[in-house]
Structure formats: structure tokens, C-alpha cells
Design an enzyme around this catalytic site. Structure first.
Site: not given
Ligand code: NAP
Length: 277
Positions: A106, A69
Site C-alpha cells: 500500500d 489484512k
Molecule cells: P479505517 O482503518 O477504518 O480508518 C478510517 C479512518 O477514517 C480513521 O482515521 C477514522 O477515524 C476516519 N473516519 C471515519 N469516519 C470519520 C468521521 N465521520 N469523522 C472523522 N474521521 C472519520 O479505514 P482505512 O482502511 O484506513 O481506509 C480509509 C480510506 O482509505 C477508505 O476510504 C478506503 O477506501 C481508502 N483506501 C484507499 C486505498 C487506495 O488504494 N486508494 C487504499 C486503502 C484505503 P477514527 O480513527 O476516529 O475512527
């Protein structure tokens, strides 16, 4: 192969889990469009050459997912302001003049999901509390700024990522330490989980919700499971809750329209197809 049958697809790695082919092929059938949407597992080293070849073999565009992305911004000829601001693109349009146009839908999907499923929601009615500061949070924060949230509170386990969002998105952002995440929810009109906490196979969501007002609209980006513990807890308080599946559906609509010429409807049938019902 006929150059009259438009092709689109999703480029990422891994790609087998992607719901996009189910969704986009459902819309192609629904609107009687002769076209195909294909999942493509593409490595980082092949991305550039794949994007050069696809338009030549009948592709009108692609969705882009993890891990490409951010990289695609550097491979596109035109990048929309919102994709540049978010620092990532999820939708590419292969234009007839040979140029690649990159967009990020998004944030649009996030807002449309709330508007469809919480029609009384008004971003301007009070502060928004955003839990998490990863890639998805960037789109959420950008779109909340755009629709007029007066203040956006962000808390992330790794504080530096929240601070980076404040540096980019400006004065409306307030950063809270991760241990204070529960405090920022007090008085918030919109509360969003953008972390992967609560997702099947990931750690549990444990942010305290004591300060949550029953007037808040609460949404989770996680959609496996559909009803997360976070949403269940908010429902118990009396909040309006919106699950994350609608965001996935709505973010896909602008791409379909640009590629195939029809604005697809997001409705119960769309949800059911993606849920395998
Ligand atoms: P990402 O860039 O990897 O970010 C992950 C986020 O989760 C960060 O803020 C991370 O914090 C936090 N996190 C992960 N494990 C954690 C833990 N054990 N304790 C506290 N914080 C934790 O991923 P992303 O692309 O933003 O996606 C995040 C979520 O949104 C995923 O579940 C994804 O499937 C979902 N999503 C959904 C849609 C939709 O259309 N509904 C679209 C996009 C994403 P740190 O920075 O500290 O690691």
C-alpha cells in the site's frame, strides 16, 4: 486441473465490490498470460484452512483485504519488514517450498501514484500533513518516513490512534487534535486525506483548508468519487492534486509481478478498465 495455469485471487469479506479482479485479469490479457484471478469471500474462521488449501490447487498467491489484512501476518511464514512495521499485509506469495510470504504494497502504491501523477513532488521539500490514522494511514506514514519527509503531522478524530502512530514511527511525527486539523495544513508540502470522509455514502470532508499553500501536492485515498470535494477545494487554491485510484493500481503491480513474472504497466488503459470505461 492443470498445475501449469497459475491462479491468484483476492481473499476478503465482503468481496463483491473489489476492483482487483478487473485489474489483474486485464493485465493477464494484456501480457498474454494464461492465468486467472478470482475473488474469494472467506470468513475469519475459514481463513487458515483456505490459505493451506490454495497453494495445493494451483494458486501462486493472493491479495488480502478487509477483514484479514492483520490476521494474515500470524499465518505467514515470512513477513517483510514493511508489512511488520505497518502491522498488515495485502499481498501473499505462495512459494514453491510451501512457505507463505506476506508483504504490504500500500505504501509503495501511495508513493508511486504521487511520483507518476505529480512528477515534481519531493517528499523532502517540507512537512507532510496526514488526515486520519486508520489502517491506510499506517502505510502512508511508513512510506513518507521512508522517502524522507522531514516532519509528518497527523490528526485523527480518535486522537489515541494518532498517538499510537507517533509511538511507533517516532520523532518525525507531530500529533494535532482533530479540531486543529486545519492548522497542521499550513506550510505542508504534502497533504493527504486517509480518512473515509468524502467517500460515496460516508460523511462529508469538513477539515478547513484555509492554510493550504498553492505549492502543496494534495492527494486523497478516497477514489469513489474520483474527484472528491477535498481535491476540488485544493485545485481551487492552485495545488497539484492526485486522486486515489492510482494508489490502488500501483499497489497491485508488485503482486502481479511476483505471481506471473511480468511487471505490469500502470497507464490510462489500466485506469479505464477499473473505471469501467
Ligand atoms: P479505517 O482503518 O477504518 O480508518 C478510517 C479512518 O477514517 C480513521 O482515521 C477514522 O477515524 C476516519 N473516519 C471515519 N469516519 C470519520 C468521521 N465521520 N469523522 C472523522 N474521521 C472519520 O479505514 P482505512 O482502511 O484506513 O481506509 C480509509 C480510506 O482509505 C477508505 O476510504 C478506503 O477506501 C481508502 N483506501 C484507499 C486505498 C487506495 O488504494 N486508494 C487504499 C486503502 C484505503 P477514527 O480513527 O476516529 O475512527
Amino acid at each position: 486441473m492443470s498445475d501449469k495455469i497459475p491462479l491468484a485471487g483476492v481473499v476478503g469479506s465482503p468481496i463483491a465490490h473489489s476492483k482487483s479482479p478487473l485489474l489483474q485479469n486485464h493485465w493477464l490479457r494484456t501480457y498474454g498470460i494464461e492465468g486467472h484471478y478470482i475473488p474469494m469471500d472467506v470468513s475469519q474462521s475459514d481463513l487458515k484452512s483456505v490459505l493451506e488449501i490454495l497453494p495445493k490447487i494451483g494458486f501462486v498467491g493472493v491479495n488480502v483485504t478487509i477483514p484479514h489484512k492483520e490476521t494474515v501476518l500470524g499465518l505467514a511464514d515470512l513477513v517483510t519488514d514493511r508489512a511488520a512495521l505497518i502491522g498488515a499485509a495485502n499481498t501473499l506469495i505462495f512459494r514453491k517450498d510451501g512457505k507463505i510470504h506476506a508483504d504490504n504494497t500500500d505504501g509503495y502504491g501511495f508513493i508511486q501514484n504521487l511520483r507518476q501523477n505529480a512528477p515534481d513532488w519531493d517528499a523532502a521539500s517540507g512537512p507532510a500533513a496526514v488526515i486520519g490514522a486508520g489502517g491506510a494511514a499506517r502505510a502512508v506514514v511508513a512510506s513518507l518516513v521512508e522517502v524522507g519527509a522531514p516532519e509528518i503531522r497527523i490528526s485523527n478524530r480518535t486522537r489515541a490512534r494518532a498517538d499510537a502512530l507517533k509511538a511507533e514511527f517516532g520523532a518525525k511525527i507531530t500529533v494535532y487534535d482533530w479540531v486543529q486539523a486545519g492548522n497542521m495544513i499550513e506550510g505542508a508540502a504534502t497533504v493527504v486525506n486517509t480518512t473515509s470522509l468524502g467517500m460515496v455514502g460516508k460523511s462529508e470532508f469538513r477539515v478547513p483548508l484555509d492554510g493550504l499553500s498553492p505549492d502543496a501536492v494534495v492527494t486523497d485515498l478516497v477514489y469513489t468519487p474520483l474527484r472528491t470535494k477535498f481535491l476540488e477545494a485544493a485545485e481551487a487554491v492552485g495545488c497539484t492534486t492526485v486522486d486515489g485510484l492510482g494508489m490502488l493500481l500501483h499497489q497491485a503491480a508488485p503482486g502481479f509481478e511476483r505471481w506471473f513474472g511480468v511487471r505490469p504497466e500502470v497507464n490510462e488503459a489500466t485506469r479505464n478498465v477499473v473505471l469501467g470505461l
